[in-house]
Design an enzyme around this catalytic site. Sequence first.
Site, PDB file in Angstrom:
ATOM      1  N   GLY A   1      -9.892 -25.657 -11.519  1.00  0.00           N
ATOM      2  CA  GLY A   1      -9.482 -25.516 -12.916  1.00  0.00           C
ATOM      3  C   GLY A   1      -8.672 -26.676 -13.456  1.00  0.00           C
ATOM      4  CG  LEU A   2      -5.764 -28.592 -11.686  1.00  0.00           C
ATOM      5  CD1 LEU A   2      -4.860 -29.320 -10.712  1.00  0.00           C
ATOM      6  CD2 LEU A   2      -4.946 -28.148 -12.883  1.00  0.00           C
ATOM      7  N   GLY A   3     -10.009 -29.730 -13.927  1.00  0.00           N
ATOM      8  CA  GLY A   3     -10.889 -30.687 -14.602  1.00  0.00           C
ATOM      9  C   GLY A   3     -11.336 -31.847 -13.729  1.00  0.00           C
TER      10      GLY A   3
ATOM     11  N   PRO B   1      -7.321 -31.630  -7.365  1.00  0.00           N
ATOM     12  CG  PRO B   1      -5.749 -29.986  -6.876  1.00  0.00           C
ATOM     13  CD  PRO B   1      -6.012 -31.140  -7.792  1.00  0.00           C
ATOM     14  CB  VAL B   2     -12.741 -30.294  -5.608  1.00  0.00           C
ATOM     15  CG1 VAL B   2     -14.165 -29.925  -5.984  1.00  0.00           C
ATOM     16  CG2 VAL B   2     -12.640 -31.799  -5.398  1.00  0.00           C
TER      17      VAL B   2
ATOM     18  CG  ASP C   1     -12.745 -28.637 -18.084  1.00  0.00           C
ATOM     19  OD1 ASP C   1     -12.120 -27.798 -18.755  1.00  0.00           O
ATOM     20  OD2 ASP C   1     -12.899 -28.556 -16.848  1.00  0.00           O
TER      21      ASP C   1
HETATM   22  O1  PMV Z   1     -12.159 -23.825 -14.684  1.00  0.00           O
HETATM   23  P1  PMV Z   1     -12.014 -24.846 -15.756  1.00  0.00           P
HETATM   24  O2  PMV Z   1     -10.671 -25.388 -15.913  1.00  0.00           O
HETATM   25  O3  PMV Z   1     -13.087 -25.867 -15.746  1.00  0.00           O
HETATM   26  O4  PMV Z   1     -12.096 -24.112 -17.156  1.00  0.00           O
HETATM   27  C1  PMV Z   1     -13.060 -23.241 -17.494  1.00  0.00           C
HETATM   28  C2  PMV Z   1     -12.724 -22.745 -18.851  1.00  0.00           C
HETATM   29  C3  PMV Z   1     -13.621 -21.625 -19.308  1.00  0.00           C
HETATM   30  O5  PMV Z   1     -13.185 -21.260 -20.590  1.00  0.00           O
HETATM   31  C4  PMV Z   1     -13.517 -20.439 -18.385  1.00  0.00           C
HETATM   32  C5  PMV Z   1     -15.071 -22.075 -19.354  1.00  0.00           C
HETATM   33  C6  PMV Z   1     -15.355 -23.112 -20.406  1.00  0.00           C
HETATM   34  O6  PMV Z   1     -16.410 -23.741 -20.293  1.00  0.00           O
HETATM   35  O7  PMV Z   1     -14.580 -23.274 -21.350  1.00  0.00           O
END
Ligand code: PMV
Length: 308
Positions: A100-102, A96-97, A147
Amino acid sequence: MTQSSAPGKIILFGEHAVVYGRPALAVPVVQVHADVDVSDAARAGVWIDAPGVDLHAELNTLPSDHPIASVINNLFFLSHVSPFPNLGIEITSTIPVASGLGSGAAVTVALTRALSSHLNYAMTDEEINAFTYEIEKLHHGTPSGIDNTVVTHARPVYFVKGQPIETFKVAEPFTMVIADTGIPAPTKESVGAVRKLWEADKVQWEKVFDEVEEISFAARRVIEEGWIKMLGALMDENHTLLQQMTVSSPELDHLVEAARNAGALGAKLSGGGRGGNMIALVEPETAERVSVVLKDAGAQNTIIAQIS
Ligand code: PMV
């Protein structure tokens, strides 16, 4: 045809604090992935097909800062390919875009691997990681680099910004239910919100980040020793600190509560927050039940992931 695939990822502990130099733990999620096929095309140009994001375009019609166009143009430049080849590039992803799953990092890694290999331009994992980090900056502004690191290496990573990659071992595999609020949440915004808080009171927020650091230290030990039951409480504590950073949301809190009430050992938001995904640690036999409860509580999608 040259193909490549890259997994999704979840952050188990330490998001946001990682931007301020504290460690974070992230693991690949192989149940979801981005896949790229590069093939020679009969017609002139570089034709990109990414149905998931409704992209069907010739390279030159895309803005030069478009993440996919930047990957391709930069790789053409680095590999000194001349003249530019005629290519068909097919990009699909089950990740999923903006949740938070990269997904961005996975598309970049898979595209970079497939295209560099198609161009006979050899790249090491470290080069792919560094290249993907540059592209991530277009999505996120000032990403920590977690990520791209976990997606490139596809292994559990204990990540400290600016430090050489450190992987860690999972002594006993464990099960996570990942639930998507369905609310797209740009990481750039939640990172910006935390930065404002930090700028207004650095002493207070450095203390909060120190608390997160303690949790990440403990979590690594617990995972490496296989004391999985102790992980739940650490997730709950980390979620409370993320709430203080204002990066949770009513929907995330609701899912976290629902998971705990359904028997999860612990739960927290994962990634940038304000939307996107939460994760719940479960006994394998309760995974299905927790997943159903999360859907009833409003999750748009759930994934049961074995972390090993
Ligand atoms: O939203 P994601 O899974 O791309 O993670 C972001 C993680 C943070 O710590 C909030 C930002 C970062 O660049 O590490």
